[in-house]
Design a protein around this motif. Structure first.
Motif, PDB file in Angstrom:
ATOM      1  N   GLY A   8     -64.492  22.314   8.067  1.00  0.00           N
ATOM      2  CA  GLY A   8     -62.888  23.663   8.030  1.00  0.00           C
ATOM      3  C   GLY A   8     -62.354  22.928   7.800  1.00  0.00           C
ATOM      4  N   ALA A   9     -61.957  22.735   6.610  1.00  0.00           N
ATOM      5  CA  ALA A   9     -60.939  21.628   6.210  1.00  0.00           C
ATOM      6  C   ALA A   9     -60.570  22.337   5.114  1.00  0.00           C
ATOM      7  CB  ALA A   9     -61.252  20.151   5.294  1.00  0.00           C
ATOM      8  N   ASN A  10     -60.818  23.550   4.550  1.00  0.00           N
ATOM      9  CA  ASN A  10     -60.076  24.225   3.354  1.00  0.00           C
ATOM     10  C   ASN A  10     -58.854  25.326   3.803  1.00  0.00           C
ATOM     11  OD1 ASN A  10     -62.649  25.498   4.569  1.00  0.00           O
ATOM     12  ND2 ASN A  10     -61.464  27.424   3.413  1.00  0.00           N
ATOM     13  N   ARG A  11     -58.922  25.144   4.782  1.00  0.00           N
ATOM     14  CA  ARG A  11     -57.660  25.690   5.309  1.00  0.00           C
ATOM     15  C   ARG A  11     -57.575  26.090   7.203  1.00  0.00           C
ATOM     16  NH1 ARG A  11     -59.289  31.002   7.643  1.00  0.00           N
ATOM     17  NH2 ARG A  11     -61.758  31.448   7.620  1.00  0.00           N
ATOM     18  N   LEU A  13     -56.401  24.648  10.404  1.00  0.00           N
ATOM     19  CA  LEU A  13     -55.743  23.367  11.268  1.00  0.00           C
ATOM     20  C   LEU A  13     -57.023  21.863  10.369  1.00  0.00           C
ATOM     21  CD1 LEU A  13     -54.714  21.603  13.325  1.00  0.00           C
ATOM     22  CD2 LEU A  13     -56.831  22.049  15.243  1.00  0.00           C
ATOM     23  N   ARG A  33     -67.089  25.397   2.710  1.00  0.00           N
ATOM     24  CA  ARG A  33     -68.513  26.498   2.860  1.00  0.00           C
ATOM     25  C   ARG A  33     -69.016  26.544   1.548  1.00  0.00           C
ATOM     26  NH1 ARG A  33     -68.890  31.500   6.778  1.00  0.00           N
ATOM     27  NH2 ARG A  33     -65.887  31.171   7.081  1.00  0.00           N
ATOM     28  N   ALA A  54     -71.165  22.080   2.979  1.00  0.00           N
ATOM     29  CA  ALA A  54     -72.232  23.323   3.942  1.00  0.00           C
ATOM     30  C   ALA A  54     -71.543  24.268   4.789  1.00  0.00           C
ATOM     31  CB  ALA A  54     -72.436  21.971   4.744  1.00  0.00           C
ATOM     32  N   ASP A  55     -72.876  24.960   5.141  1.00  0.00           N
ATOM     33  CA  ASP A  55     -72.460  25.604   5.838  1.00  0.00           C
ATOM     34  C   ASP A  55     -73.024  25.793   6.966  1.00  0.00           C
ATOM     35  OD1 ASP A  55     -72.732  28.494   7.275  1.00  0.00           O
ATOM     36  OD2 ASP A  55     -73.178  29.785   5.908  1.00  0.00           O
ATOM     37  N   ALA A  83     -64.596  23.608  12.829  1.00  0.00           N
ATOM     38  CA  ALA A  83     -64.380  24.166  12.004  1.00  0.00           C
ATOM     39  C   ALA A  83     -64.560  25.544  13.039  1.00  0.00           C
ATOM     40  CB  ALA A  83     -65.566  24.703  11.329  1.00  0.00           C
ATOM     41  N   ILE A  85     -64.760  30.323  14.219  1.00  0.00           N
ATOM     42  CA  ILE A  85     -64.174  31.457  13.860  1.00  0.00           C
ATOM     43  C   ILE A  85     -63.956  32.329  15.006  1.00  0.00           C
ATOM     44  CG2 ILE A  85     -66.252  31.711  11.570  1.00  0.00           C
ATOM     45  CD1 ILE A  85     -68.054  33.219  13.896  1.00  0.00           C
ATOM     46  N   VAL A 133     -62.877  20.525  18.514  1.00  0.00           N
ATOM     47  CA  VAL A 133     -61.973  21.063  18.876  1.00  0.00           C
ATOM     48  C   VAL A 133     -62.028  23.134  19.656  1.00  0.00           C
ATOM     49  CG1 VAL A 133     -59.930  22.758  17.666  1.00  0.00           C
ATOM     50  CG2 VAL A 133     -61.398  20.553  16.452  1.00  0.00           C
ATOM     51  N   SER A 134     -61.656  22.685  20.715  1.00  0.00           N
ATOM     52  CA  SER A 134     -62.051  23.361  21.523  1.00  0.00           C
ATOM     53  C   SER A 134     -60.369  24.371  21.601  1.00  0.00           C
ATOM     54  CB  SER A 134     -62.320  22.645  23.054  1.00  0.00           C
ATOM     55  OG  SER A 134     -62.303  23.708  23.903  1.00  0.00           O
ATOM     56  N   GLY A 188     -53.147  23.807  20.736  1.00  0.00           N
ATOM     57  CA  GLY A 188     -52.335  24.594  21.045  1.00  0.00           C
ATOM     58  C   GLY A 188     -52.161  26.209  20.273  1.00  0.00           C
ATOM     59  N   ARG A 193     -54.912  31.283  10.707  1.00  0.00           N
ATOM     60  CA  ARG A 193     -55.676  33.210  10.808  1.00  0.00           C
ATOM     61  C   ARG A 193     -55.833  33.494  12.003  1.00  0.00           C
ATOM     62  NH1 ARG A 193     -59.506  33.399   4.975  1.00  0.00           N
ATOM     63  NH2 ARG A 193     -57.367  32.316   4.130  1.00  0.00           N
TER      64      ARG A 193
HETATM   65  N1  LIG Z   1     -55.385  29.489  15.774  1.00  0.00           N
HETATM   66  C1  LIG Z   1     -55.394  29.021  16.897  1.00  0.00           C
HETATM   67  O1  LIG Z   1     -54.536  29.290  17.723  1.00  0.00           O
HETATM   68  C2  LIG Z   1     -56.537  28.335  17.973  1.00  0.00           C
HETATM   69  C3  LIG Z   1     -56.157  27.783  19.407  1.00  0.00           C
HETATM   70  C4  LIG Z   1     -57.340  26.927  19.420  1.00  0.00           C
HETATM   71  C5  LIG Z   1     -58.545  26.537  18.828  1.00  0.00           C
HETATM   72  N2  LIG Z   1     -58.601  26.469  17.637  1.00  0.00           N
HETATM   73  C6  LIG Z   1     -59.644  25.851  17.067  1.00  0.00           C
HETATM   74  O2  LIG Z   1     -59.328  25.385  15.963  1.00  0.00           O
HETATM   75  C7  LIG Z   1     -60.506  25.815  15.124  1.00  0.00           C
HETATM   76  C8  LIG Z   1     -59.365  25.593  14.252  1.00  0.00           C
HETATM   77  O3  LIG Z   1     -59.116  27.078  14.329  1.00  0.00           O
HETATM   78  P1  LIG Z   1     -58.096  27.719  12.533  1.00  0.00           P
HETATM   79  O4  LIG Z   1     -56.771  28.695  13.370  1.00  0.00           O
HETATM   80  O5  LIG Z   1     -57.183  26.504  12.342  1.00  0.00           O
HETATM   81  O6  LIG Z   1     -58.788  28.562  11.755  1.00  0.00           O
HETATM   82  P2  LIG Z   1     -59.120  29.434  10.116  1.00  0.00           P
HETATM   83  O7  LIG Z   1     -57.745  28.965  10.022  1.00  0.00           O
HETATM   84  O8  LIG Z   1     -59.395  30.789  10.952  1.00  0.00           O
HETATM   85  O9  LIG Z   1     -60.274  28.149   9.116  1.00  0.00           O
HETATM   86  C9  LIG Z   1     -61.167  28.283  10.273  1.00  0.00           C
HETATM   87  C10 LIG Z   1     -61.898  26.939   9.025  1.00  0.00           C
HETATM   88  O10 LIG Z   1     -63.499  27.997   9.923  1.00  0.00           O
HETATM   89  C11 LIG Z   1     -64.181  27.402   8.339  1.00  0.00           C
HETATM   90  N3  LIG Z   1     -65.819  27.667   8.706  1.00  0.00           N
HETATM   91  C12 LIG Z   1     -65.743  28.672   9.514  1.00  0.00           C
HETATM   92  N4  LIG Z   1     -67.513  29.240   9.412  1.00  0.00           N
HETATM   93  C13 LIG Z   1     -67.205  28.659   8.563  1.00  0.00           C
HETATM   94  C14 LIG Z   1     -69.217  27.667   8.458  1.00  0.00           C
HETATM   95  N5  LIG Z   1     -70.130  28.294   8.811  1.00  0.00           N
HETATM   96  N6  LIG Z   1     -69.534  26.768   8.133  1.00  0.00           N
HETATM   97  C15 LIG Z   1     -68.310  25.457   7.221  1.00  0.00           C
HETATM   98  N7  LIG Z   1     -67.170  26.060   7.905  1.00  0.00           N
HETATM   99  C16 LIG Z   1     -66.786  27.102   8.446  1.00  0.00           C
HETATM  100  C17 LIG Z   1     -63.272  28.009   7.442  1.00  0.00           C
HETATM  101  O11 LIG Z   1     -63.881  28.123   6.828  1.00  0.00           O
HETATM  102  P3  LIG Z   1     -63.803  29.390   5.250  1.00  0.00           P
HETATM  103  O12 LIG Z   1     -62.518  29.117   4.818  1.00  0.00           O
HETATM  104  O13 LIG Z   1     -64.642  29.140   4.166  1.00  0.00           O
HETATM  105  O14 LIG Z   1     -64.414  30.785   6.257  1.00  0.00           O
HETATM  106  C18 LIG Z   1     -62.552  27.369   7.777  1.00  0.00           C
HETATM  107  O15 LIG Z   1     -62.060  26.478   7.069  1.00  0.00           O
HETATM  108  C19 LIG Z   1     -61.009  26.262  15.320  1.00  0.00           C
HETATM  109  O16 LIG Z   1     -62.435  25.458  15.889  1.00  0.00           O
HETATM  110  C20 LIG Z   1     -60.726  27.384  16.757  1.00  0.00           C
HETATM  111  O17 LIG Z   1     -61.200  27.796  17.642  1.00  0.00           O
HETATM  112  C21 LIG Z   1     -57.455  27.460  17.356  1.00  0.00           C
END
Ligand SMILES: NC(=O)c1ccc[n+]([C@@H]2O[C@H](COP(=O)([O-])OP(=O)(O)OC[C@H]3O[C@@H](n4cnc5c(N)ncnc54)[C@H](OP(=O)(O)O)[C@@H]3O)[C@@H](O)[C@H]2O)c1
Length: 235
Positions: A8-11, A13, A33, A54-55, A83, A85, A133-134, A188, A193
């Motif tokens: 999930g490295a394109n956007r 965290l 993806r 890879a998906d 990665a 959702i 990453v939980s 945190g 998004r």
């Molecule tokens: N944001 C928070 O406050 C928070 C708090 C606690 C934990 N987390 C965890 O931290 C992690 C990162 O969160 P984030 O907020 O940075 O999320 P985010 O901005 O929504 O980014 C999610 C990433 O996961 C990728 N992804 C989703 N489905 C995928 C699939 N089937 N195969 C490959 N990649 C996939 C997305 O790729 P696409 O761009 O292609 O969709 C994107 O790069 C997640 O595990 C989230 O649950 C976040």
């Protein structure tokens, strides 16, 4: 040179993690993806970066990752299963099983697929580390305390992160024999998004903390659940 694979490295965290590890002389394998995301990353990180398309919702991602690692590196030092959702339904009457399935697929089966693909290279590292990453919302202790009651957090996300935590514990106990460290982290409340309503932290700050903390851990840290450099998390 140390190496790291980040999903999930394109956007969000994941992208911030890619920036901080790449700029600190890690060879980086960002998993994304789409070919379009891979192209953008190639342009942004011209050195020491090999994107993998890879998906992670599909089993065929195992071979996609495996093939590139086999052809690119002897060993791999760090895997960050990032990665993820979000879910939406928080009432039992409206909860669809498809949403729960999707969330388990990404948050639990995704890390299983990634780890299976990376295991041969991880076993050859001197200090192999797997970081899942939980979330605070995966903590059974905090959830049971009522801390998050009536906040509208989805069933699917909370259940999937709790199950992912169990995977972290089981995996850590199993792969200790290969000297592989396995930990869960809460990054945190991030301004990404996938943010929650109380988001307050830029993901670049969380990524810096994670980078620094990863530099300090080894097999003696296996089984930890932490918010890196901030607090210990109860399982
Ligand atoms: N944001 C928070 O406050 C928070 C708090 C606690 C934990 N987390 C965890 O931290 C992690 C990162 O969160 P984030 O907020 O940075 O999320 P985010 O901005 O929504 O980014 C999610 C990433 O996961 C990728 N992804 C989703 N489905 C995928 C699939 N089937 N195969 C490959 N990649 C996939 C997305 O790729 P696409 O761009 O292609 O969709 C994107 O790069 C997640 O595990 C989230 O649950 C976040």
């Amino acid at each position: 040179m140390e190496s790291i694979l980040i999903t999930g490295a394109n956007r969000g965290l994941g992208l911030e993690l890619l920036k901080v590890f790449n700029s600190n002389a890690f060879f980086t394998f960002p998993v994304v993806r789409t070919e379009e995301s891979a192209e953008t990353i190639r342009a942004q990180f011209p050195y020491n970066c090999r994107p993998i398309v890879a998906d992670l919702s599909e089993d065929k991602s195992i071979n996609s990752i495996k093939l590139i690692l086999e052809n690119s590196t002897e060993s791999l030092d760090v895997v960050i299963n990032n990665a993820g959702i979000s879910g939406s339904e928080y009432l039992i009457e409206t909860l669809g099983t498809a949403e729960v399935n999707n969330l388990f697929n990404i948050h639990c089966l995704g890390p299983i697929r990634t780890v299976q693909a990376c295991l041969p290279q991880l076993k050859r590292s001197n200090n192999p580390r797997i970081i899942n990453v939980s979330s605070r919302l995966g903590s059974l202790t905090r959830m049971a305390s009522g801390e998050f009651k009536d906040r509208g957090f989805s069933y699917s996300y909370r259940m999937a992160k709790a199950a992912q935590n169990m995977f972290t514990i089981c995996l850590g106990q199993e792969v200790k024999r290969f000297n592989i460290t396995v930990c869960a982290i809460h990054p945190g409340e991030l301004l990404t998004r996938g943010r929650s309503t109380d988001a307050n932290t830029d993901p670049s700050i969380a990524a810096e903390n994670i980078y620094e903390w990863i530099g300090t851990i080894d097999i003696n840290s296996s089984g930890l659940f932490v918010q890196p450099l901030v607090q210990d998390m109860p399982w």
